[in-house]
Write a protein that holds these residues in place. Structure first.
Motif, mmCIF file in Angstrom:
data_model
loop_
_atom_site.group_PDB
_atom_site.id
_atom_site.type_symbol
_atom_site.label_atom_id
_atom_site.label_comp_id
_atom_site.label_asym_id
_atom_site.label_seq_id
_atom_site.Cartn_x
_atom_site.Cartn_y
_atom_site.Cartn_z
ATOM 1 N N ALA A 12 -69.240 -84.088 -19.611
ATOM 2 C CA ALA A 12 -68.602 -83.119 -18.718
ATOM 3 C C ALA A 12 -69.519 -81.927 -18.458
ATOM 4 C CB ALA A 12 -67.274 -82.649 -19.299
ATOM 5 N N LEU A 26 -62.236 -88.830 -19.749
ATOM 6 C CA LEU A 26 -62.887 -87.764 -19.010
ATOM 7 C C LEU A 26 -62.567 -87.944 -17.539
ATOM 8 C CD1 LEU A 26 -64.921 -85.413 -18.807
ATOM 9 C CD2 LEU A 26 -66.749 -87.115 -18.857
ATOM 10 N N ALA A 50 -67.589 -86.886 -24.774
ATOM 11 C CA ALA A 50 -66.935 -86.550 -23.510
ATOM 12 C C ALA A 50 -67.332 -85.145 -23.056
ATOM 13 C CB ALA A 50 -65.415 -86.665 -23.653
ATOM 14 N N GLU A 51 -67.386 -84.211 -23.998
ATOM 15 C CA GLU A 51 -67.791 -82.846 -23.664
ATOM 16 C C GLU A 51 -69.225 -82.799 -23.148
ATOM 17 O OE1 GLU A 51 -66.909 -79.677 -26.462
ATOM 18 O OE2 GLU A 51 -65.167 -80.794 -27.169
ATOM 19 N N ILE A 106 -60.831 -83.189 -20.198
ATOM 20 C CA ILE A 106 -60.945 -84.168 -21.275
ATOM 21 C C ILE A 106 -59.552 -84.333 -21.870
ATOM 22 C CG2 ILE A 106 -61.976 -84.652 -23.515
ATOM 23 C CD1 ILE A 106 -64.360 -82.854 -22.501
#
Length: 113
Positions: A21, A57, A17-18, A35
């Motif tokens: 993003a 996200l 997810a990071e 998140i």
């Protein structure tokens, strides 16, 4: 109704997810991201009923930038067929909505929110 949307997807790990993003915001496809997780999803997939832990996200962008953001998420998402949905932002503070527009269209870095 505004010209801004909130886009959501989910991944199996926080790290995935990071990465999504960071890539989207760095490319100015999204003004910002949050998140959330872990969350528990209940689903039917590939003929199976089940549950799973995911990281949600949430990204903010404009309707004009949505197609490029969707393409970016599909290209970099670890899943073959991820959920990617955009919901209209019906209303919001003028300054925040302007920030979304500026951040997703500006060629230079500008300060502040």
């Amino acid at each position: 109704m505004t010209d801004c949307v909130q886009v959501s997807t989910a991944t199996e790990t926080r790290e995935a997810a990071e990465r999504l993003a960071l890539g989207a915001v760095d490319a100015r496809l999204a003004a910002g991201a949050q998140i959330v997780g872990p969350v528990i999803s209940v689903f039917r997939h590939l003929g199976q009923f089940g549950t799973g832990e995911e990281w949600q996200l949430l990204l903010r962008t404009t309707t004009d930038r949505y197609p490029a953001l969707e393409a970016h998420l599909l290209e970099h998402h670890p899943w073959n067929n991820p959920e990617i949905v955009a919901l209209p932002i019906a209303a919001g503070s003028a300054g925040y909505l302007d920030w979304i527009r500026r951040t997703t269209t500006a060629d230079e870095h500008e300060g502040g929110n």
